[in-house]
Design a protein around this motif. Structure first.
Motif, short mmCIF file in Angstrom:
data_model
loop_
_atom_site.label_atom_id
_atom_site.label_comp_id
_atom_site.label_asym_id
_atom_site.label_seq_id
_atom_site.Cartn_x
_atom_site.Cartn_y
_atom_site.Cartn_z
N ASP A 9 0.83 -1.21 0.00
CA ASP A 9 0.00 0.00 0.00
C ASP A 9 0.87 1.26 0.00
N CYS A 16 6.04 3.86 6.10
CA CYS A 16 5.96 2.40 6.04
C CYS A 16 5.64 2.00 4.61
N SER A 17 5.57 0.72 4.39
CA SER A 17 5.26 0.14 3.08
C SER A 17 5.94 0.89 1.92
O1 PXL Z 1 4.31 -1.42 8.32
C1 PXL Z 1 3.30 -2.27 8.05
C2 PXL Z 1 2.08 -1.57 7.57
C3 PXL Z 1 1.96 -1.24 6.24
N1 PXL Z 1 0.88 -0.62 5.75
C4 PXL Z 1 -0.15 -0.28 6.55
C5 PXL Z 1 -0.10 -0.58 7.91
C6 PXL Z 1 1.04 -1.25 8.42
C7 PXL Z 1 1.09 -1.59 9.83
O2 PXL Z 1 0.23 -1.33 10.61
O3 PXL Z 1 -1.10 -0.22 8.68
C8 PXL Z 1 -1.34 0.40 5.97
#
Ligand code: PXL
Length: 274
Positions: A9, A16-17
């Motif tokens: 995502d 993150c991601s």
């Molecule tokens: O980091 C992992 C992650 C990735 N994407 C989304 C998240 C999380 C962890 O909660 O909520 C949308």
């Protein structure tokens, strides 16, 4: 230069991601192709986040790439949103897996003994099926216990970790790596098992008592970037574990440290030189 496809995502704010994978793998000198599975205003640890599912874009994007004869040296999946997206990943792996393509699956769905919001046991089952398609999987202990049906433990010994690795290997990947493994007081790291070589690998570094979102994504992105830079999986895991620990330490020194993610932007130059 290798070409890595990463599928996860976009959390617009949250470190993150994809907002970690794209800069990290690119900084490691590899072409990074992204396939966003959803757009969220933030990651799901914030309250009231928005989410737009992009599942309907996956097949047309993949079909276009196929028509252009695009190939990938690695395909790395992280946080996916739904059971049907996992089914789409199985198809995508089959379509784009070349003789030497490394399929790297981080079955992001849980931590600290609990599933993330929005996931259930059906999602766990699908993720364990996805692991069968992978060369390398990198679950944490919570995800591994959910996928193998083993009890989740916070206090454990090497026997427990080896049993988890054995059961993970039965899911079908060539190399299984458990993250967040703490085998000595004050230390934490990874333990992996290579099925073909029947070989274990343990790496422990200092344990930092802080828990941050996105550190799993930082670890996985570094691993795949380093593997693409020519390191073997054991060297890549070690670098990724050291780099993640160092980045947490640097974040803790930032007086304005954000609670929602680590300051990898500050440490990327060091990673490049590592
Ligand atoms: O980091 C992992 C992650 C990735 N994407 C989304 C998240 C999380 C962890 O909660 O909520 C949308």
């Amino acid at each position: 230069m290798k070409r890595v496809l990463t599928i996860q995502d976009i959390s617009c704010l949250g470190k993150c991601s994809l907002t970690v994978a794209l800069p990290v793998i690119s900084a490691l000198g590899q072409e990074t192709v992204i396939l966003p599975t959803a757009v969220l205003s933030t990651h799901t640890m914030f309250k009231n986040f928005t989410c737009k599912d992009l599942s309907d874009q996956i097949d047309p994007i993949a079909a276009h790439w196929k028509s252009e004869n695009i190939a990938f040296d690695a395909i790395y999946t992280g946080y996916l949103g739904t059971v049907s997206q996992i089914e789409q990943m199985k198809e995508l792996f089959t379509t784009f897996r070349g003789k030497d393509t490394i399929v790297f699956v981080d079955p992001v769905m849980a931590d600290n003994g609990k599933l993330y919001p929005a996931f259930d046991m059906e999602y766990v089952k699908k993720n364990s099926e996805l692991c069968a398609y992978a060369d390398i999987i990198v679950p944490n202990i919570t995800e591994a216990s959910l996928m193998t049906g083993m009890e989740y433990k916070e206090e454990y010994d090497e026997c427990y970790i080896k049993e988890l690795l054995a059961r993970l290997t039965e899911l079908g990947s060539k190399i299984s790596v458990l993250t967040g493994v703490s085998l000595e007081k004050g230390k934490t790291g990874v333990m992996g098992y290579d099925k073909e070589k029947d070989e274990y690998y343990i790496y422990q570094n200092r344990r930092i008592d802080a828990s941050y979102h996105g550190t799993g994504d930082l670890f996985s992105s570094t691993c795949i970037g380093e593997i693409m830079r020519g390191k073997n999986w054991k060297e890549a895991m070690q670098i990724a574990a050291d780099y993640t620990a160092h980045t947490i330490e640097v974040t803790l020194q930032n007086p304005k440290k954000p609670w929602y993610g680590v300051d990898f932007e500050a440490t990327l130059p060091e990673l490049i030189k590592m």
